[in-house]
Design an enzyme around this catalytic site. Structure first.
Site, PDB file in Angstrom:
ATOM      1  N   SER A 214      -8.648   8.709  -0.304  1.00 36.72           N
ATOM      2  CA  SER A 214      -8.114   9.179   0.968  1.00 36.72           C
ATOM      3  C   SER A 214      -8.437  10.659   1.177  1.00 36.72           C
ATOM      4  O   SER A 214      -9.605  11.037   1.245  1.00 36.72           O
ATOM      5  CB  SER A 214      -6.616   8.899   1.027  1.00 36.72           C
ATOM      6  OG  SER A 214      -6.102   9.077   2.328  1.00 36.72           O
ATOM      7  N   ASP A 342      -7.944  -0.931   7.674  1.00 32.62           N
ATOM      8  CA  ASP A 342      -7.288   0.307   7.249  1.00 32.62           C
ATOM      9  C   ASP A 342      -6.991   1.163   8.477  1.00 32.62           C
ATOM     10  O   ASP A 342      -7.910   1.639   9.151  1.00 32.62           O
ATOM     11  CB  ASP A 342      -8.198   1.064   6.276  1.00 32.62           C
ATOM     12  CG  ASP A 342      -7.558   2.336   5.729  1.00 32.62           C
ATOM     13  OD1 ASP A 342      -6.440   2.677   6.152  1.00 32.62           O
ATOM     14  OD2 ASP A 342      -8.192   2.988   4.874  1.00 32.62           O
ATOM     15  N   HIS A 371      -4.991   0.507   3.123  1.00 29.76           N
ATOM     16  CA  HIS A 371      -5.321   1.876   2.737  1.00 29.76           C
ATOM     17  C   HIS A 371      -5.079   2.088   1.252  1.00 29.76           C
ATOM     18  O   HIS A 371      -3.929   2.081   0.782  1.00 29.76           O
ATOM     19  CB  HIS A 371      -4.472   2.866   3.554  1.00 29.76           C
ATOM     20  CG  HIS A 371      -4.882   4.289   3.372  1.00 29.76           C
ATOM     21  ND1 HIS A 371      -6.105   4.771   3.798  1.00 29.76           N
ATOM     22  CD2 HIS A 371      -4.241   5.344   2.800  1.00 29.76           C
ATOM     23  CE1 HIS A 371      -6.201   6.051   3.511  1.00 29.76           C
ATOM     24  NE2 HIS A 371      -5.085   6.421   2.891  1.00 29.76           N
TER      25      HIS A 371
END
Length: 400
Positions: A214, A342, A371
């Site tokens: 991320s 996502d 995610h």
């Protein structure tokens, strides 16, 4: 007698209703899991790999078995939004034998580098054991990031060395200077360079790749884009997992009502909890009351991240840190793994054309996974798609 008959009839009717309700409940209880199971099988498919045909990177990725296998999301949790929630709320935090080393920076700041050495082997300078450098996502560290810890568990089982580059203020480390971290300002990139320089100096003969999750993946990508040569990266390869490609489009996605309710507010609360104890450090630099009144991540970014990073506006910050415009500047073999469902990395923001023209960048797009979750199988604590794939990826990279 007539009253007795009426009472018997009423009791009989009540019993019949109870039986009907029971049967309906049983039918629903059986139908919902069955429907979820069938749906998870229906949507299961192989990951789509986007890479320039004929390149050495394409040939390397052909050696990763997971890319040629059907990825079936957990039958009881096949939806991306649900996987993301399960990951955050229910996945375990494996206890691993981390050894902490403090990194000091010229401005007086510090961060923690957590090591996990192979069994029976410590910090031998001549060791050639491959190294995997992990970079957590927003507010994540070796203390609380289940996605990172499960990956570390699999990597450790493969006999490799792990180094987790926790950001400033993360992992229980006291923040000493008025600088946190974001998706890729020059200070964050210099710190990534400092960590990799130190690792390379200590283990000059060891092959290594870095994996960012991320926000950590955005920091890694922006670091790679700043390096003018492959040698300057000090890496053999890189992997980014669930990293937003376009910061503005990610923010727009998270402001849609459903995702705003599920994720935007939750991430905002985590960020506010992170900075709340730091009021004494930042209150003379920003409008603290205005920051604490933030309602969305866009508010937080515009009131805290952008001004502290030296950006004139949140739009300029989003533009500067987005990955999509920097594909051509990546000079080390890099794979980006993204799920089509996502909310933080909508697939329409992926520059597939630039990727397929690049010698060094590839994208693995799964239909599901949410995610950083990519759950697989009935047990949420069992190895997921990314947990298994990263070891196969390392095998392919280290074999070169």
């Amino acid at each position: 007698n007539s009253r007795r008959v009426a009472r018997v009839a009423a009791c009989s009717t009540c019993s019949s209703c109870s039986i009907m309700i029971y049967l309906v409940v049983v039918a629903v209880a059986a139908a919902v899991p069955a429907a979820l199971f069938l749906y998870s099988r229906y949507v299961a498919q192989k990951p789509q790999i986007y890479v320039k045909v004929g390149t050495q990177w394409a040939e390397t990725l052909r050696k990763v078995p997971a890319f040629d296998e059907v990825y079936t999301p957990s039958w009881w949790c096949p939806f991306g939004w649900a996987q993301t929630i399960v990951l955050e709320m229910f996945r375990s935090l494996p206890k691993l034998g981390w050894e902490r080393e403090m990194m000091r920076y010229p401005d007086g700041g510090q961060s923690a580098l957590d090591w996990l050495h192979p069994k029976g082997e410590r910090a031998r300078g001549d060791a050639t054991t491959p190294i995997v450098v992990l970079m957590p996502g927003i507010t994540g560290s070796t203390h609380n990031a289940s996605y990172l810890l499960h990956v570390a568990e699999e990597v450790h089982a493969s006999g490799w060395r792990i180094a987790v580059a926790n950001a400033r203020g993360a992992g229980g480390v006291k923040l000493l200077t008025p600088q946190l971290y974001n998706a890729g300002t020059s200070e964050d990139l210099r710190e990534a360079s400092t960590v990799l320089k130190m690792i390379t100096k200590r283990y000059p003969s060891a092959k290594k790749f870095a994996c960012g999750f991320s926000l950590g993946g955005m920091m890694l990508w922006n670091y790679l884009a700043k390096c003018e040569t492959r040698e300057e990266t000090r890496l053999d390869a890189a992997l980014v997992v669930s990293s937003p490609w376009n910061s503005a489009k990610t923010t727009e996605s998270l402001e849609r009502p459903f995702y705003c309710f599920l994720f935007n507010k939750a991430v905002l609360r985590s960020c506010l909890r992170l900075v709340e104890p730091l009021k004494h450090i930042f209150e003379d630099r920003i409008d603290w009351t205005h920051l604490m009144a933030s309602q969305t991540m866009r508010d937080f970014d515009s009131r805290f991240i952008a001004p502290l990073g030296g950006f004139p506006s949140v739009e300029k910050y989003y533009e500067a840190t987005s990955l999509c415009s920097k594909v051509a500047r990546i000079r080390v073999p890099t794979l980006a793994v993204t799920a089509a469902d996502d909310a933080f990395a909508p697939p329409e923001s992926i520059p597939f054309g630039d990727v397929c023209r690049s010698e060094n960048v590839a994208v693995c797009l799964t239909a599901h996974g949410g995610h950083t979750a990519f759950l697989q199988g009935a047990n949420p604590n069992g190895p997921g798609f990314v947990d298994k794939m990263i070891v196969q990826f390392g095998d392919a990279v280290f074999a070169q």
